[in-house]
Design a protein around this motif. Structure first.
Motif, mmCIF file in Angstrom:
data_model
loop_
_atom_site.group_PDB
_atom_site.id
_atom_site.type_symbol
_atom_site.label_atom_id
_atom_site.label_comp_id
_atom_site.label_asym_id
_atom_site.label_seq_id
_atom_site.Cartn_x
_atom_site.Cartn_y
_atom_site.Cartn_z
ATOM 1 N N LEU A 243 0.752 -1.462 -0.015
ATOM 2 C CA LEU A 243 -0.043 -0.527 0.178
ATOM 3 C C LEU A 243 1.083 0.798 -0.353
ATOM 4 N N GLN A 261 -9.592 4.772 -5.862
ATOM 5 C CA GLN A 261 -8.157 4.539 -4.806
ATOM 6 C C GLN A 261 -8.004 3.118 -4.708
ATOM 7 N N ASP A 263 -6.940 0.690 -1.907
ATOM 8 C CA ASP A 263 -6.464 0.700 -0.629
ATOM 9 C C ASP A 263 -7.084 -1.092 -0.253
ATOM 10 N N THR A 264 -6.936 -1.267 1.156
ATOM 11 C CA THR A 264 -7.358 -2.540 1.885
ATOM 12 C C THR A 264 -7.756 -3.819 1.185
#
Ligand SMILES: Cc1cc2nc3c(=O)[nH]c(=O)nc-3n(C[C@H](O)[C@H](O)[C@H](O)COP(=O)(O)OP(=O)(O)OC[C@H]3O[C@@H](n4cnc5c(N)ncnc54)[C@H](O)[C@@H]3O)c2cc1C
Length: 746
Positions: A243, A261, A263-264
């Motif tokens: 990340l 985005q 993201d996780t």
């Protein structure tokens, strides 16, 4: 009897006190680099308690307690100017013999008494006592909580070992896919740098370069991961997490993912992970230089390895264009292609390997009919890759079972009630327990009910044999916007599946491997919902068919088509045929010159459940008897070890293997240094440089480890885990402590 010497071997009667004086180098800490200090280790054999006296010249040094993840042994700490505890858990000596023969060596003297080597610290520990250990009186009750190193002290100068290493690599990692790259980076980041590791040199060798291996090489964006970014980021790249990398390198993933985005919760296109892995190698290369090591990437195919001809000799790793000599070999060969066995496989419209999918999209005409052998993850990649690049012809996925992978619900981390690794180690490893399949099923059932928070009809999870469209409609509905308890539990078995498998009765291993493996893979390896929805649309439109019951393939010269026959007597024709059946699980079936040579020279032997045979605890490759002189220094990890660990194809799993191999390597390198004849002389020389008088101000003698908090200044305090030290200190056997002090043995 009291004996003392510098790093020498002592044998004293049981119950007597021996002391070994010398330097105890540990991990590196820059802030402690300038301090040289001496130490006294007092070994009270009857109690199996070690005490240390640390006489620093100007500051307090804390020795690192170290407990491996399995908690099987431990050590303590020292503080300034007083005896402090350094306790070795008693059953360390007996238990780690099988697990890590180099950690704690037990030999027998002429009278049959065991002589143990006590290693007190992680990595480059140089002090040891060979001493009589009455194993029968070992008291396994005391167990320290797991601890990580709290502070460190480096060796101040270049080790003697380096001199004999200069012309060679210390370590060769063969295979630069996710596993090899992860291992190289762990070694560079995590190996304690000290006397024995200061000039470690690594060669990371891959036939195709470190571009992502089988799963993550440059390819189409529809090759999605089936785990989210968060799962990869957790520990895989150490300080170089995916990340953070993504944040700094948007140009490397935006062409695949778009401008949104990352993201996780993102299921990344796998080529993005490949790009990250390439940069991780760069990171590791620079980091290696910073830490006084060397990492080189060699793009070449390894074709053979010759074992050392003497116990302390080197392995010779032969590549297509040269050879390197190494002391340690790590086989991270990953997914090996199957050798071709059928005539139709030589046809130029047959693809023995689906990857890269871009090759298929480039070479297969868009309107052509395509047969895909397989209905799991790789088959999904082929279908979505072809259609994503404009394929309009029919695609038929066929296999024996005809089952598509399950669909992934929301991914969360499940914390086991009873099956967390530490817990299992106690229940299975220490107790040497054996499991039956019904036990495992019951344990997982209990966990699934816990995850669901209610009773679950486990039979209903195995969905009845629905036709593909209905099956995926149902799967997608079940996966929409929620976690699926059975899935979170199955994914969490990444953390313990090797232990469960290892402790299974042999008979049950056979049953699992022969009857349930396909089901395991179908349920364990699911696909993200967005890909499932694309597959469903193709099934509905009729462009894609999925069928089970296939019995045979051949090329029919009369029609110019490939043909598949099915158990109901029907047939299917297609113009192109792609094998998406995964890699060779039996190494005897692999299309690998290296594997052929290793099998024929006996350096590896096949495991009965696939892959190479290796020692469960260490990954040390098992060779044919007599092939390797001395202790083998070749290890395996990744998919090549599937027979020993059952399920090895997940980043979380190969990362754990890499961590374990790195930790073991630290011991091996430390031991090597101890064996060198120069070591004693070096320590003697260092000792003569030690300050004659101790100028440290005296501290109140009765304040226990809190003394440390007062004595440690500035940044050093942050290096010390005081909580751990207090816990450790609770373990002091004060009687033995005072007895040792009374003898004045230091
Ligand atoms: C299609 C696919 C999708 C996957 N998706 C996921 C996922 O979403 N999430 C997840 O956690 N896991 C996933 N996995 C599993 C996992 O991440 C892999 O198993 C991983 O690829 C293991 O990496 P490896 O380096 O061991 O093997 P590989 O990727 O196979 O790499 C081995 C490397 O060794 C090299 N090599 C082999 N022999 C030699 C030789 N003789 N000389 C030199 N080099 C050699 C090869 O060139 C190759 O680069 C997936 C696996 C596959 C195959």
């Amino acid at each position: 009897m009291v004996a003392s010497s510098w790093l020498t071997t002592q044998t004293v009667p049981s119950g007597a006190i021996a002391s070994v004086r010398g330097f105890l180098p540990t991990d590196v800490s820059a802030s402690l680099r300038s301090f040289a200090a001496s130490i006294t280790v007092t070994v009270s054999l009857s109690e199996l308690t070690l005490h240390t006296r640390w006489r620093p010249s100007s500051t307090t040094i804390v020795l690192a307690p170290f407990v491996p993840a399995d908690g099987s042994w431990s050590a303590g700490m020292s503080s300034r100017d007083r005896l402090v505890p350094l306790r070795v858990i008693a059953n360390a000596v007996s238990n780690t013999r099988a697990a890590r023969p180099w950690c704690t060596r037990v030999r027998h003297d002429a009278s049959g008494m065991p002589l143990g080597t006590m290693r007190t610290l992680q990595g480059n520990t140089a002090a040891r006592a060979y001493t009589r250990i009455p194993l029968a009186s070992v008291d396994p009750r005391t167990r320290l909580p797991p601890a990580s190193p709290v502070a460190t002290l480096p060796f101040p100068e270049t080790p003697p070992l380096c001199r004999i290493m200069e012309r060679h690599y210390t370590i060769a990692i063969i295979g630069g896919g996710a596993t090899g790259v992860c291992l190289a980076n762990k070694i560079v980041e995590a190996l304690p740098v000290g006397l024995s590791t200061a000039t470690v040199s690594l060669a990371l060798i891959d036939a195709r370069g470190c571009i992502g291996g089988a799963a993550y090489a440059p390819d189409v964006a529809s090759n999605l991961m089936n785990t989210t970014c968060g799962a990869v980021d957790r520990a895989f790249g150490g300080e170089f997490g995916i990340l953070d990398w993504a944040r700094d390198n948007p140009a490397k993933w935006q062409p695949y993912v778009g401008e949104g985005q990352l993201d996780t919760t993102t299921y990344l296109p796998r080529p993005v992970v490949g790009s990250y892995l390439s940069d991780l190698v760069q990171h590791a290369t620079h980091k290696a230089a910073e830490r006084g090591m060397r990492l080189e990437v060699i793009t070449d195919e390894v074709v053979d390895i010759t074992p050392p001809d003497a116990a302390d000799g080197n392995y010779v790793v032969r590549t297509k264009s040269g050879k390197v000599e190494v002391r340690y070999v790590y086989l991270a060969l990953g997914h090996l292609d199957r050798a071709k066995t059928e005539a139709y496989q030589d046809h130029d419209r047959y693809y023995h390997q689906p990857y890269p999918i871009t090759r298929l999209t480039r070479e297969i005409p868009k309107e052509s009919s395509v047969g895909v052998i397989g209905t799991r993850l790789s088959a999904i990649d082929v279908v979505l890759g072809l259609v994503g690049q404009g394929h309009t012809g029919k695609i038929h996925c066929v296999s024996r079972g005809g089952r598509l992978p399950a669909v992934r619900g929301d991914q969360g981390r499940y914390e086991f009630m009873h099956l967390e690794r530490d817990e299992l180690v106690k229940k299975l490893v220490h107790a040497k327990a054996k499991l039956r399949l019904v036990d495992v099923a019951a344990m997982l059932g209990t966990e699934i009910e816990h995850a669901a928070g209610r009773p679950v009809d486990l039979g209903a999870i195995m969905s009845e044999d629905l036709p593909p469209v209905e099956y995926y409609e149902r799967e997608i509905a079940l996966a929409k916007g929620k976690a699926r308890p059975w899935q979170t539990v199955l994914y969490a078995t990444n953390r313990n599946i090797d232990l469960l498998w290892h402790h299974l009765e042999e008979e049950d291993k056979q049953i699992l491997a022969s009857q349930w493996l396909n089901d395991w893979l179908t349920y364990r390896a699911s696909i993200p919902r967005e890909n499932a929805e694309r597959i469903l649309a193709l099934l509905r439109s009729g462009q894609l068919t999925v069928r089970g019951g296939v019995t045979r393939f051949w090329f029919d010269a009369a029609t110019g088509n490939f043909r598949a026959s099915f158990d109901d007597g029907s047939r299917l024709d297609c113009q192109h045929l792609v094998a998406a059946t995964g890699s060779a699980s039996r190494i005897e079936d692999a299309d690998s010159p290296l594997m052929r040579n290793l099998l024929s020279n006996g350096l590896v032997v096949p495991h009965r459940f696939g892959g190479v045979d290796c020692v469960f605890e260490t990954g040390q490759v098992v060779s044919r008897p007599g092939v390797v002189a001395g202790e083998p220094r070749m290890f395996a990890l990744g998919p090549l070890t599937s027979g020993v660990y059952f399920f090895t194809t997940a980043l979380e799993i190969v990362e754990r293997q890499a961590v374990q191999r790195t930790r073991d390597l630290a011991f091996l390198l430390g031991d090597e240094w101890l064996e060198l004849p120069e070591t004693d002389a070096w320590v003697d020389a260092k000792q003569s440089e030690a300050p004659a008088t101790d100028s440290t101000p005296t501290m109140p003698p009765d304040r226990g480890p809190d003394l440390l908090a007062h004595a440690v200044r500035g940044e050093q305090a942050q290096l010390i885990d005081f909580e751990q030290l207090r816990l450790l200190n609770d373990q002091i056997d004060r009687d033995a402590f005072e007895a040792a002090d009374a003898t004045g043995s230091n």
